[in-house]
Write an enzyme that holds these catalytic residues in place. Structure first.
Site, PDB file in Angstrom:
ATOM      1  N   LYS A   1      11.345  -3.359   6.204  1.00  0.00           N
ATOM      2  CA  LYS A   1      12.559  -2.951   5.378  1.00  0.00           C
ATOM      3  C   LYS A   1      12.159  -2.039   4.402  1.00  0.00           C
ATOM      4  O   LYS A   1      10.970  -1.700   3.846  1.00  0.00           O
ATOM      5  CB  LYS A   1      12.607  -4.379   4.714  1.00  0.00           C
ATOM      6  CG  LYS A   1      11.732  -4.908   3.750  1.00  0.00           C
ATOM      7  CD  LYS A   1      11.875  -6.213   3.421  1.00  0.00           C
ATOM      8  CE  LYS A   1      10.652  -6.805   2.477  1.00  0.00           C
ATOM      9  NZ  LYS A   1      10.340  -8.369   2.432  1.00  0.00           N
TER      10      LYS A   1
ATOM     11  N   ARG B   1      16.091 -19.118  -2.545  1.00  0.00           N
ATOM     12  CA  ARG B   1      16.713 -17.802  -2.268  1.00  0.00           C
ATOM     13  C   ARG B   1      17.578 -17.772  -1.106  1.00  0.00           C
ATOM     14  O   ARG B   1      18.486 -18.636  -1.005  1.00  0.00           O
ATOM     15  CB  ARG B   1      15.593 -16.755  -2.299  1.00  0.00           C
ATOM     16  CG  ARG B   1      16.052 -15.356  -2.371  1.00  0.00           C
ATOM     17  CD  ARG B   1      15.084 -14.126  -2.316  1.00  0.00           C
ATOM     18  NE  ARG B   1      14.446 -14.311  -1.058  1.00  0.00           N
ATOM     19  CZ  ARG B   1      13.526 -13.212  -0.825  1.00  0.00           C
ATOM     20  NH1 ARG B   1      12.884 -12.494  -1.544  1.00  0.00           N
ATOM     21  NH2 ARG B   1      12.743 -13.246   0.403  1.00  0.00           N
TER      22      ARG B   1
ATOM     23  N   HIS C   1      10.275 -19.124   4.059  1.00  0.00           N
ATOM     24  CA  HIS C   1       9.627 -18.137   3.371  1.00  0.00           C
ATOM     25  C   HIS C   1       8.997 -18.972   1.904  1.00  0.00           C
ATOM     26  O   HIS C   1       9.539 -19.600   1.512  1.00  0.00           O
ATOM     27  CB  HIS C   1      10.622 -17.058   2.775  1.00  0.00           C
ATOM     28  CG  HIS C   1       9.891 -15.872   2.480  1.00  0.00           C
ATOM     29  ND1 HIS C   1       8.813 -15.062   2.939  1.00  0.00           N
ATOM     30  CD2 HIS C   1      10.337 -14.967   1.496  1.00  0.00           C
ATOM     31  CE1 HIS C   1       8.578 -13.993   2.207  1.00  0.00           C
ATOM     32  NE2 HIS C   1       9.562 -13.729   1.310  1.00  0.00           N
TER      33      HIS C   1
ATOM     34  N   ARG D   1       4.740 -12.885   9.497  1.00  0.00           N
ATOM     35  CA  ARG D   1       5.380 -11.743   8.880  1.00  0.00           C
ATOM     36  C   ARG D   1       4.542 -11.040   7.814  1.00  0.00           C
ATOM     37  O   ARG D   1       4.671 -11.493   6.670  1.00  0.00           O
ATOM     38  CB  ARG D   1       6.918 -12.301   8.348  1.00  0.00           C
ATOM     39  CG  ARG D   1       7.554 -13.152   9.392  1.00  0.00           C
ATOM     40  CD  ARG D   1       8.938 -13.351   8.635  1.00  0.00           C
ATOM     41  NE  ARG D   1       8.938 -13.774   7.322  1.00  0.00           N
ATOM     42  CZ  ARG D   1       9.102 -15.076   7.136  1.00  0.00           C
ATOM     43  NH1 ARG D   1       9.070 -15.930   8.118  1.00  0.00           N
ATOM     44  NH2 ARG D   1       8.921 -15.514   5.570  1.00  0.00           N
TER      45      ARG D   1
ATOM     46  N   TYR E   1       9.937  13.904 -24.577  1.00  0.00           N
ATOM     47  CA  TYR E   1      11.141  13.524 -24.991  1.00  0.00           C
ATOM     48  C   TYR E   1      10.675  12.297 -26.237  1.00  0.00           C
ATOM     49  O   TYR E   1      10.028  11.335 -25.919  1.00  0.00           O
ATOM     50  CB  TYR E   1      12.052  12.802 -24.244  1.00  0.00           C
ATOM     51  CG  TYR E   1      12.812  13.716 -23.350  1.00  0.00           C
ATOM     52  CD1 TYR E   1      13.500  14.850 -23.753  1.00  0.00           C
ATOM     53  CD2 TYR E   1      13.093  13.488 -21.872  1.00  0.00           C
ATOM     54  CE1 TYR E   1      14.145  15.758 -23.005  1.00  0.00           C
ATOM     55  CE2 TYR E   1      13.703  14.527 -21.051  1.00  0.00           C
ATOM     56  CZ  TYR E   1      14.298  15.565 -21.749  1.00  0.00           C
ATOM     57  OH  TYR E   1      15.025  16.416 -20.829  1.00  0.00           O
TER      58      TYR E   1
ATOM     59  N   CYS F   1       9.843  12.050 -17.626  1.00  0.00           N
ATOM     60  CA  CYS F   1      11.068  12.477 -17.675  1.00  0.00           C
ATOM     61  C   CYS F   1      11.689  12.352 -15.993  1.00  0.00           C
ATOM     62  O   CYS F   1      11.198  11.913 -15.192  1.00  0.00           O
ATOM     63  CB  CYS F   1      11.297  13.896 -18.033  1.00  0.00           C
ATOM     64  SG  CYS F   1      10.198  14.345 -19.421  1.00  0.00           S
TER      65      CYS F   1
ATOM     66  N   ASP G   1      12.197  14.610 -13.922  1.00  0.00           N
ATOM     67  CA  ASP G   1      11.482  15.417 -12.895  1.00  0.00           C
ATOM     68  C   ASP G   1      10.117  15.706 -13.079  1.00  0.00           C
ATOM     69  O   ASP G   1       9.393  16.443 -12.261  1.00  0.00           O
ATOM     70  CB  ASP G   1      12.122  16.757 -12.791  1.00  0.00           C
ATOM     71  CG  ASP G   1      13.693  16.816 -12.655  1.00  0.00           C
ATOM     72  OD1 ASP G   1      14.208  16.003 -11.880  1.00  0.00           O
ATOM     73  OD2 ASP G   1      14.459  17.513 -13.644  1.00  0.00           O
TER      74      ASP G   1
HETATM   75  C1  LIG Z   1       9.200  -8.543   2.758  1.00  0.00           C
HETATM   76  C2  LIG Z   1       9.223 -10.120   3.575  1.00  0.00           C
HETATM   77  C3  LIG Z   1       8.078 -10.315   4.127  1.00  0.00           C
HETATM   78  C4  LIG Z   1       6.768  -9.579   3.918  1.00  0.00           C
HETATM   79  O1  LIG Z   1       6.169 -10.108   2.750  1.00  0.00           O
HETATM   80  P1  LIG Z   1       4.655  -9.332   2.186  1.00  0.00           P
HETATM   81  O2  LIG Z   1       4.493 -10.026   1.007  1.00  0.00           O
HETATM   82  O3  LIG Z   1       4.980  -8.108   1.776  1.00  0.00           O
HETATM   83  O4  LIG Z   1       3.790  -9.490   3.325  1.00  0.00           O
HETATM   84  C5  LIG Z   1       8.055 -11.455   4.900  1.00  0.00           C
HETATM   85  N1  LIG Z   1       9.143 -12.291   4.942  1.00  0.00           N
HETATM   86  C6  LIG Z   1      10.476 -12.071   4.444  1.00  0.00           C
HETATM   87  C7  LIG Z   1      11.550 -12.887   4.499  1.00  0.00           C
HETATM   88  C8  LIG Z   1      10.485 -10.737   3.639  1.00  0.00           C
HETATM   89  O5  LIG Z   1      11.515 -10.615   2.926  1.00  0.00           O
END
Ligand SMILES: *Cc1c(COP(=O)(O)O)cnc(C)c1O
Length: 369
Positions: free
Chosen positions: A33, A131, A163, A219, A261, A308, A310
């Protein structure tokens, strides 16, 4: 000749994925992602597959379809879907989709009929992160809707998943609590006749620290890119991204010179300032003002004054720095993304993801590039 570049070592991604794969008997999904955490969606995905990933994970349907348009055939799971999307496009493209509500199951049924093939779904359980996912009181209705849609031939329940909230804090009491809730959710799913091939809950941190949470699929995101989710541990991972730029200009200035700045930084003595052509428009956090470290020649210097849009300025003292010299912000031969995260009060994830900006040329290197 470049003036700033983000170099991504695809072999490092491949090797990190292979290393993670060797630590588990589960299949590996690599989270790609957000443009693969800034590393480039398609090249990083190919490297992940070369390292043994059988799945790729994305947030949006758009990201998933982009993978298919690039000809990537690995299994793809997309998990962040608002109501009303053209889900049939995902079903047609063979994308696995996540659902947490009976309403989304109903949308998947419609999408499956439009596509002329069953929708593959992963039911998302909220086991404590609060979440995404269905909370426990919603599980019966979700499972019932999914079982019914499966019986009707429109949906295939491929996964049940969740998760973690605190897997990056090994020993945190919520980890066992979430695992117990997940196990209870799987049992309940079984009572509705659901036998998902893929049960999954582990992110990078849990993949590295909790083998009992691997189930059928892990994952991994950040670890695939060579960064550790857990402070102070590297697990043999190799960072894939290096951000570099060439000094555009140097100048000698006297003691007491205000810089950039707001003139928030003042030189402690006569010194050399070097101008670096990267700014917050390229991913350098403005919070790195007077804090972010860079390597230039033999010295590590800090940003002098405000970042800044750039560019930013570095106070290099009397080091023999000249226009054209290469400055490394992080990665190979420089400070680390973790150093930047610490200097700016964020996490290494955000540092690399920010540097996926389109203005800076991103160069993919390695045998498999
Ligand atoms: C981004 C994500 C992961 C991976 O998480 P890491 O901490 O980068 O390993 C796994 N599951 C879901 C749902 C995520 O959004």
């Amino acid at each position: 000749m470049w003036q700033a570049e983000v170099r991504v070592d695809l072999d490092a991604i491949r090797d990190n994925v292979a290393l993670l794969r060797a630590r588990t008997s589960a299949e590996v999904l690599v989270a790609v992602k957000a443009d693969a955490y800034g590393h480039g969606l398609v090249p990083a995905s190919r490297a992940a597959v070369a390292g043994g990933a059988t799945w790729l994970g994305v947030a949006t349907l758009g990201e998933a379809l982009e993978l298919r348009r690039a000809g990537i055939e690995a299994r793809v799971l997309a998990w962040l879907l608002a109501p009303g999307l053209p889900l049939h496009e995902g079903v047609e493209a063979g994308i696995d989709l996540s659902a947490a509500t009976p309403d989304l199951i109903a949308e998947l049924v419609t999408a499956a009929r439009t596509a002329g093939r069953p929708a593959r779904v992963h039911l998302k359980l909220d086991t404590g992160l609060a979440r995404g996912g269905a909370v426990p009181s919603e599980w019966p209705a979700l499972f019932e809707a999914a079982a019914k849609a499966q019986a009707g031939g429109d949906v295939e329940v491929v996964g049940v998943w969740s998760h973690f909230a605190c897997a990056d804090e090994p020993g945190h009491e919520s980890i066992d609590r979430q695992l117990a809730a997940f196990t209870a959710g799987l049992e309940l799913a079984g009572r509705y006749g659901l036998a998902p091939r893929y049960r999954h809950i582990a992110n990078s941190a849990a993949t590295l620290t909790r083998p009992d949470a691997h189930f059928d699929l892990v994952r991994v995101g950040i670890a695939a890119y060579g960064l550790s989710p857990i402070a102070g541990q590297t697990y043999g991972l190799r960072p894939a991204m290096t951000a570099r730029a060439r000094v555009t200009l140097t100048k000698r200035v006297p003691q007491g010179q205000g810089v950039s700045y707001g003139l928030t930084y003042h030189t402690a003595r006569e010194t050399t300032l070097a101008v670096i052509p990267l700014g917050y428009g390229d991913g350098v956090p403005r919070h790195a003002s007077s804090a972010g470290p860079v390597r230039v020649g033999e010295v590590t210097a800090r940003i002098a004054g405000r970042v800044c849009m750039d560019q930013f300025v570095v106070d290099v003292g009397d080091a023999p720095v000249a226009a054209g010299d290469v400055v490394t912000l992080f990665g190979d031969g420089g400070p680390s993304a973790d150093d930047w995260a610490e200097a700016t009060g964020t996490i290494n994830y955000e540092i690399v993801t920010r540097f996926g900006s389109s203005r800076v040329p991103r160069v993919h290197v390695g045998e498999i590039a």
